[in-house]
Design an enzyme around this catalytic site. Structure first.
Site: not given
Ligand code: PEP
Length: 254
Positions: A13, A15, A98, A100, A170, A176, A216
């Site tokens: 992803n 972003k 997501h 975000e 998630e 992040g 992460s």
């Molecule tokens: C994500 O954007 O779905 C995500 C899991 O980001 P990150 O791996 O940076 O935590």
């Protein structure tokens, strides 16, 4: 069905990262590194990178996804994109809900539901994100949150449609932040989501459901997370922006 019979899907992803020129560079670097992958490889990229991503991945094992789509086919929705246009240009997957988008753009379980149904109708494979906030985990409300998000987000979705959906667990506190769920926390939550699916659609649908972990995940922790019995892949943010790191996560998905 045991884990070995389910698809393992590693999806990046991106972003709001990478210009079209940068996207081309990253995909060029990634292609040879993941060419022998044992899992499905997807890159979900900004709308402005979709054209170059579809072109550059033609004839490879990398599939392309968008990061959102609207639920209407057209109309007065300035700034939105219709799912059938994504399909028309060769996009196969679409991230929906997501955290975000839930946090910054007013996404709710209702809009997740509308977008998921529209994506399915257009022939896209939705990657539907669910997960709890840090305070919800600390208050021992993770299951309650997953119950609510799954009930709202999957309202009216049929057992047949479930075969085309990927669920990404998630935990918001891990996205992040560099904080990863432990292997056990990730597996427990993915298994809980599977039990929600079993209660609603039956055990066979639950056993076949692809449930990713995201938060992460990187080249250092992927092997442990992906070895868990109920974790069928990963949704990778930061580590998907570096070809070598993303390729190592893909390689960890044996
Ligand atoms: C994500 O954007 O779905 C995500 C899991 O980001 P990150 O791996 O940076 O935590």
């Amino acid at each position: 069905m045991n884990k070995a019979k389910r698809d393992v899907v590693i999806a990046g992803n991106w972003k709001m990262n990478k210009s079209p020129a940068e996207a081309k560079e990253l995909i060029t670097a990634l292609k040879p590194l993941v060419a022998d992958a044992d899992c499905k490889v997807v890159i979900c990229v900004p709308y402005t990178d979709l054209f170059v991503a579809v072109e550059e991945t033609k004839g490879t094992n990398i599939k392309v996804g968008a990061e959102n789509c609207h639920w209407e086919k057209s109309g007065a929705f300035t700034g939105e994109i219709a799912p059938q246009w994504l399909k028309e240009m060769g996009v196969e997957y679409c991230v929906i809900g997501h955290s975000e988008r839930r946090q910054y753009f007013g996404e709710t379980d209702k809009t997740v539901n509308l977008r998921t149904k529209a994506a399915l109708e257009a022939g896209l494979k939705p990657i539907v994100c669910v997960g709890e906030l840090k305070e919800e985990r600390l208050a021992d409300k993770t299951h309650e949150v997953l119950d609510t998000q799954m009930a709202g987000g999957f309202d009216g979705i049929t057992a047949e449609q479930m075969a085309d959906i990927i669920i990404a667990y998630e935990p918001v506190w891990a996205i992040g932040t560099g904080l990863t769920a432990t292997d056990e926390q990730a597996n427990e939550a993915c298994a809980y989501i599977r039990s929600i699916i079993a209660a609603k659609y039956g055990q066979a649908v639950a056993d076949a459901a692809v449930i990713q972990y995201g938060g992460s995940m990187n080249d250092a922790n992927a092997a442990g997370l992906l070895a868990q019995t109920d974790v069928d892949g990963g949704l990778i943010g930061g580590a998907s922006l570096v070809a070598d790191k993303f390729a190592k996560v893909v390689a960890a998905a044996k």
